[in-house]
Design an enzyme around this catalytic site. Structure first.
Site, PDB file in Angstrom:
ATOM      1  N   GLU A 228      -6.327 -10.526   1.787  1.00 12.80           N
ATOM      2  CA  GLU A 228      -5.231  -9.784   1.259  1.00 12.80           C
ATOM      3  C   GLU A 228      -4.374  -9.024   2.062  1.00 12.80           C
ATOM      4  OE1 GLU A 228      -5.513 -10.151  -2.143  1.00 12.80           O
ATOM      5  OE2 GLU A 228      -7.539 -10.671  -1.907  1.00 12.80           O
ATOM      6  N   CYS A 262       2.303  -3.009   1.091  1.00 17.00           N
ATOM      7  CA  CYS A 262       2.276  -4.376   1.284  1.00 17.00           C
ATOM      8  C   CYS A 262       3.400  -4.913   0.319  1.00 17.00           C
ATOM      9  CB  CYS A 262       1.032  -5.009   0.931  1.00 17.00           C
ATOM     10  SG  CYS A 262       0.375  -4.706  -0.529  1.00 17.00           S
TER      11      CYS A 262
HETATM   12  P1  NAD Z   1      -4.600  -4.059  10.319  1.00 14.28           P
HETATM   13  O1  NAD Z   1      -4.653  -5.788   9.967  1.00 14.28           O
HETATM   14  O2  NAD Z   1      -4.161  -3.689  11.527  1.00 14.28           O
HETATM   15  O3  NAD Z   1      -5.893  -3.598  10.069  1.00 14.28           O
HETATM   16  C1  NAD Z   1      -6.803  -3.949   8.755  1.00 14.28           C
HETATM   17  C2  NAD Z   1      -8.433  -3.680   9.145  1.00 14.28           C
HETATM   18  O4  NAD Z   1      -8.736  -4.779  10.019  1.00 14.28           O
HETATM   19  C3  NAD Z   1      -8.634  -2.555   9.853  1.00 14.28           C
HETATM   20  O5  NAD Z   1      -9.894  -1.877   9.390  1.00 14.28           O
HETATM   21  C4  NAD Z   1      -8.578  -2.802  11.356  1.00 14.28           C
HETATM   22  O6  NAD Z   1      -9.458  -2.035  12.349  1.00 14.28           O
HETATM   23  C5  NAD Z   1      -9.149  -4.374  11.229  1.00 14.28           C
HETATM   24  N1  NAD Z   1      -8.966  -5.267  12.446  1.00 14.28           N
HETATM   25  C6  NAD Z   1      -7.937  -5.191  13.362  1.00 14.28           C
HETATM   26  N2  NAD Z   1      -8.022  -6.224  14.015  1.00 14.28           N
HETATM   27  C7  NAD Z   1      -9.123  -7.065  13.927  1.00 14.28           C
HETATM   28  C8  NAD Z   1      -9.826  -8.244  14.141  1.00 14.28           C
HETATM   29  N3  NAD Z   1      -9.469  -8.807  15.188  1.00 14.28           N
HETATM   30  N4  NAD Z   1     -10.929  -8.633  13.825  1.00 14.28           N
HETATM   31  C9  NAD Z   1     -11.215  -7.994  12.657  1.00 14.28           C
HETATM   32  N5  NAD Z   1     -10.803  -6.860  12.177  1.00 14.28           N
HETATM   33  C10 NAD Z   1      -9.726  -6.114  12.526  1.00 14.28           C
HETATM   34  O7  NAD Z   1      -3.586  -3.613   8.975  1.00 14.28           O
HETATM   35  P2  NAD Z   1      -3.149  -2.088   8.875  1.00 14.28           P
HETATM   36  O8  NAD Z   1      -2.274  -2.108   9.947  1.00 14.28           O
HETATM   37  O9  NAD Z   1      -4.444  -1.137   8.813  1.00 14.28           O
HETATM   38  O10 NAD Z   1      -2.704  -2.218   7.429  1.00 14.28           O
HETATM   39  C11 NAD Z   1      -1.297  -2.623   6.984  1.00 14.28           C
HETATM   40  C12 NAD Z   1      -1.242  -4.125   6.964  1.00 14.28           C
HETATM   41  O11 NAD Z   1      -1.920  -4.220   5.357  1.00 14.28           O
HETATM   42  C13 NAD Z   1       0.129  -4.528   6.451  1.00 14.28           C
HETATM   43  O12 NAD Z   1       0.423  -5.797   6.986  1.00 14.28           O
HETATM   44  C14 NAD Z   1       0.046  -4.670   4.838  1.00 14.28           C
HETATM   45  O13 NAD Z   1       1.010  -5.407   4.378  1.00 14.28           O
HETATM   46  C15 NAD Z   1      -1.268  -4.782   4.715  1.00 14.28           C
HETATM   47  N6  NAD Z   1      -1.861  -4.748   3.263  1.00 14.28           N
HETATM   48  C16 NAD Z   1      -2.016  -5.436   2.423  1.00 14.28           C
HETATM   49  C17 NAD Z   1      -2.557  -5.367   0.891  1.00 14.28           C
HETATM   50  C18 NAD Z   1      -2.772  -6.532   0.218  1.00 14.28           C
HETATM   51  O14 NAD Z   1      -3.446  -6.215  -0.706  1.00 14.28           O
HETATM   52  N7  NAD Z   1      -2.034  -7.597   0.173  1.00 14.28           N
HETATM   53  C19 NAD Z   1      -2.405  -3.847   0.813  1.00 14.28           C
HETATM   54  C20 NAD Z   1      -2.317  -3.060   1.596  1.00 14.28           C
HETATM   55  C21 NAD Z   1      -1.870  -3.444   3.029  1.00 14.28           C
HETATM   56  C1  SIN Z   2      -0.394  -1.944  -1.509  1.00 12.28           C
HETATM   57  O1  SIN Z   2      -1.476  -2.482  -2.044  1.00 12.28           O
HETATM   58  O2  SIN Z   2      -0.137  -1.628  -0.355  1.00 12.28           O
HETATM   59  C2  SIN Z   2       0.685  -1.593  -2.516  1.00 12.28           C
HETATM   60  C3  SIN Z   2       0.061  -1.631  -3.998  1.00 12.28           C
HETATM   61  C4  SIN Z   2       1.404  -1.432  -4.818  1.00 12.28           C
HETATM   62  O3  SIN Z   2       1.973  -0.476  -4.717  1.00 12.28           O
HETATM   63  O4  SIN Z   2       1.857  -2.509  -5.425  1.00 12.28           O
END
Ligand code: NAD
Ligand code: SIN
Length: 466
Positions: A228, A262
């Site tokens: 995700e 996101c």
């Molecule tokens: P991130 O990708 O930096 O980190 C997510 C997780 O992955 C953390 O636990 C981190 O420590 C781990 N991680 C980092 N590098 C890694 C690697 N090389 N291998 C394995 N694990 C690793 O994300 P973030 O900055 O914590 O969150 C923000 C991001 O998440 C944004 O891009 C946002 O759009 C996305 N997001 C997506 C959704 C969704 O459901 N589609 C929801 C919320 C946030």
């Molecule tokens: C998110 O998972 O980062 C957003 C969920 C939402 O507000 O739609």
């Protein structure tokens, strides 16, 4: 060898709110493997009862839970209260989803029973992001536990305290030892976990980390990988009657959670000359309160998660200007040593900015001459998470829905605020076709088909030599 220490600080004050050791993947995996057979054989009714006790514990601790999320992320208290409510509500939604999507089915014909049942994968790793440090990992953990998996949960290194709080609620609910194991650390620990002897990995985070995980898993097609990821989400405003309501929908889409969802809209696409809407958006943007989580009156949005994140957003903002953007509202940082950013708006018409996700309070405006150009601009991204139309009529929305390349396509609603009772996932660089939320039940278990009879009934009736 002693494990290194992780420190989590309040982004608004810099105060340390949690410290603890990082790593320990091998030991956590051993605990999980030991617990897996027992949990898989625990009757579903018992697993459901424990999940319900977890929901009750979350409700009972709701205010402390919400205050902790607010302290560790900087999100306003009004918002973290809604996050805690989503955590508790997830349990009943997941119970219904599992019965519907991963339940038991059967039929009988001529003494032969045909059965469909589901089995857990075994040991699943969950990697969580910081922006919803409880709700999003919980969206994997609850369905995975209901399905009979055991979990290795590595929360974001920015939100370890929230993860520990949530694990304590599960322990209080009676979850047996070893069924939910927390491993703290950053990307290096996440990589170790992904490479360990696990049966699958459920990830919520950025597209570049998701892509790295997909590479790591490429040689292991037998392991489930649910991704995700982020988006560069478009919101198209077309034939809008109520400018005030449209501006509120735009501002909520772009700036809720300081742009750290996101599903936040990153790009507002409008008909060239629609200046009334732009003016209304700017006027409302100017009224948004940016502040600390417990301020009164409550702010609309808090800081971004860290100074490093704010630095990155400032670099991204500079990049938009270098690409030719015309600043309508600047990205301001009130104090250089704190990550409070003002909501920013930039007109990128005619420019070619990079198609990266700017995970913060930055809205780009793109003016187009006609509807086809609006659709083309909306789809001009490698991501495909959320898209929205405001204005227009049913026929226009039908066309938008049919031509939009995204997993969430909304009409006259913000792009964010997704329902937990619906599937949640994106296409392109936003996901790998393993939608979460209501459909999480699908990736938490695998179907096993059975043909069974109480007695052997043999006999080959064709193709035999006399
Ligand atoms: P991130 O990708 O930096 O980190 C997510 C997780 O992955 C953390 O636990 C981190 O420590 C781990 N991680 C980092 N590098 C890694 C690697 N090389 N291998 C394995 N694990 C690793 O994300 P973030 O900055 O914590 O969150 C923000 C991001 O998440 C944004 O891009 C946002 O759009 C996305 N997001 C997506 C959704 C969704 O459901 N589609 C929801 C919320 C946030
Ligand atoms: C998110 O998972 O980062 C957003 C969920 C939402 O507000 O739609």
């Amino acid at each position: 060898m002693p494990l290194a220490e992780l420190v989590s600080t309040d982004p608004c004050t810099g105060q340390v709110i949690w410290t603890g050791p990082v790593g320990g993947v091998a030991a956590a995996l051993a605990r999980a493997r030991a617990a897996a057979p027992g949990w898989a054989r625990t009757p579903l009714a018992e697993r459901i009862a424990i999940a319900r006790a977890f929901a009750d514990a979350a409700k009972a601790a709701a205010e402390d839970f919400a205050r902790l999320i607010a302290s560790e992320t900087g999100k306003p208290l009004w918002e973290t209260r809604t996050e805690v409510a989503s955590v508790a509500a997830k349990v009943e939604i997941s119970i219904t989803a599992q019965a519907e999507r991963a339940g038991e089915r059967g039929s009988e014909s001529g003494g032969v029973r045909q059965q469909l049942r589901h089995k857990p994968h075994g040991v699943l790793a969950v990697l969580g992001p910081y922006n919803f440090p409880a709700h999003l990992p919980n969206g994997h953990i609850v369905p995975a536990l209901l399905a009979g998996n055991v979990i290795l949960f590595k929360p974001s290194e920015q939100t370890p305290a929230v993860a520990d709080f949530m694990a304590a609620l599960w322990a209080k609910a009676g979850l047996p030892d070893g069924v939910l194991n927390i491993v703290h650390g950053g990307g290096d620990v996440g990589r170790d976990l992904a490479g360990a002897d696990i049966d699958g990995l459920l990830f919520t985070g950025s597209a570049h980390v998701g892509a790295a995980l997909a590479l790591q898993f490429a040689a292991m097609p037998h392991r489930i990988l649910a991704l995700e990821m982020g988006g560069n989400n478009p919101l198209v405003a077309w034939n809008v009657d109520d400018t005030g309501a449209a501006a509120a929908t735009v501002v909520q889409s772009a700036f809720l959670s300081a742009g750290q969802r996101c599903t936040n809209a990153r790009r507002l696409i409008i008909r060239d000359g629609d200046d009334r809407l732009v003016e209304a958006v700017l006027a409302l943007t100017d009224r948004l309160i940016v502040g600390a989580p417990f301020d009164e009156p409550q702010p609309f949005m808090g800081p971004v998660i860290s100074n490093a994140a704010a630095d990155g957003l400032e670099r991204g903002w500079t990049g938009l200007q270098a690409a030719g953007g015309r600043v309508l509202r600047p990205l301001l940082r009130a104090r250089a040593d704190r990550p409070f950013l003002s909501p920013a708006v930039i007109d990128m018409t005619g420019c070619t900015p990079s198609d990266d996700e700017l995970f913060g309070p930055v809205l780009q405006i793109i003016r187009v001459p006609d509807w086809d150009a609006a659709i083309a601009a909306a789809n001009a991204t490698r991501f495909g998470l959320a898209a929205g139309l405001i204005g227009g009529d049913g026929a226009l929305f039908d066309d938008f829905w049919a031509r939009s390349r995204a997993g969430i396509v909304n009409w006259n609603r913000p792009t964010n605020g997704a329902s937990s009772a619906a599937p949640f996932g994106g296409i392109g660089a936003s996901g790998n076709h393993r939608a979460s939320a209501y459909y999480a039940a699908d990736y938490c278990a695998f179907p096993v088909a059975t043909l069974a009879a109480d007695a052997l009934v043999g006999g080959i009736s064709v193709g035999l030599k006399p």
